[in-house]
Design a protein around this motif. Sequence first.
Motif, PDB file in Angstrom:
ATOM      1  N   PHE A  55       0.807  -1.213   0.000  1.00 31.70           N
ATOM      2  CA  PHE A  55       0.000   0.000   0.000  1.00 31.70           C
ATOM      3  C   PHE A  55       0.842   1.267   0.000  1.00 31.70           C
ATOM      4  O   PHE A  55       0.310   2.362   0.166  1.00 31.70           O
ATOM      5  CB  PHE A  55      -0.896   0.006   1.249  1.00 31.70           C
ATOM      6  N   TYR A  84      -0.475   3.856  -2.207  1.00 33.91           N
ATOM      7  CA  TYR A  84      -1.927   3.998  -2.221  1.00 33.91           C
ATOM      8  C   TYR A  84      -2.330   5.176  -1.334  1.00 33.91           C
ATOM      9  O   TYR A  84      -1.581   5.561  -0.428  1.00 33.91           O
ATOM     10  CB  TYR A  84      -2.621   2.750  -1.677  1.00 33.91           C
ATOM     11  N   LYS A 108      -4.083   4.202  -6.587  1.00 36.45           N
ATOM     12  CA  LYS A 108      -2.676   4.559  -6.473  1.00 36.45           C
ATOM     13  C   LYS A 108      -2.488   6.068  -6.573  1.00 36.45           C
ATOM     14  O   LYS A 108      -3.316   6.781  -7.135  1.00 36.45           O
ATOM     15  CB  LYS A 108      -1.858   3.847  -7.550  1.00 36.45           C
ATOM     16  N   PRO A 111      -8.623   0.194  -3.810  1.00 36.50           N
ATOM     17  CA  PRO A 111      -7.431   1.044  -3.635  1.00 36.50           C
ATOM     18  C   PRO A 111      -7.102   1.839  -4.888  1.00 36.50           C
ATOM     19  O   PRO A 111      -7.200   1.340  -6.005  1.00 36.50           O
ATOM     20  CB  PRO A 111      -6.325   0.023  -3.319  1.00 36.50           C
TER      21      PRO A 111
END
Length: 220
Positions: free
Chosen positions: A40, A43, A56, A54
Amino acid sequence: MESKWLAMVLVVLSLGSGLCDGCLEEERFALFQLKPFFEFIDYKFQDLDYGSKPEKESSSNCCEWERVECYPISGRVTHLFLNYYGYNEMHWYLNASLFLPFEELQNLSLSFERLSSKLDKLENLDLSENHFNNSILASLSELSSLKSLNLAGNVLTRSNPTNGIEMLSKLNNLETLDLSFNRLGNKILSQLDDFACLKSLDLGYCGLKGTLDIQGMFPF
């Protein structure tokens, strides 16, 4: 008059030239080297926290990512926020050398156990809400630059001094220590005598019993 305005423009440009226009390429590469351990890392916070798909980060400049903060002049990473709790059950063994490119790193929040004494500028470390036991204390005791350490909500126990909280007394710069929500009990009090620089200590919900004279026990 024109020369005066020209001089003012030159001053503004010279001041702005001291700011970095993005993160360093070697540190951006180092962040992606961490991605196998922290999926993550690029993210956005809100997408993970509320369970949505999620998303980016859109910027290629890692200093603009929500989980990264940089010093504006040098562009070097100073803060990393890597403790997304949804990944706590994944017990990785992280090579601490992956953090070595971040030469100005001062604050690190993460959910892993293997740390290195080579992080000699690290001042604030948040390891709260994990499942760490006393085995992590030996590694933490080598982080000599730490000023603030949060170990709340782990499974630290009232072990003997050879592998107990007393090991952290080696941290001569430590000023703030949070041990709340651990299974420590009253025996922990005898292991706190050598914390010379400690100014703030949280022992909430640690199983302490009876009436305690905190001011009499500790000088801070």
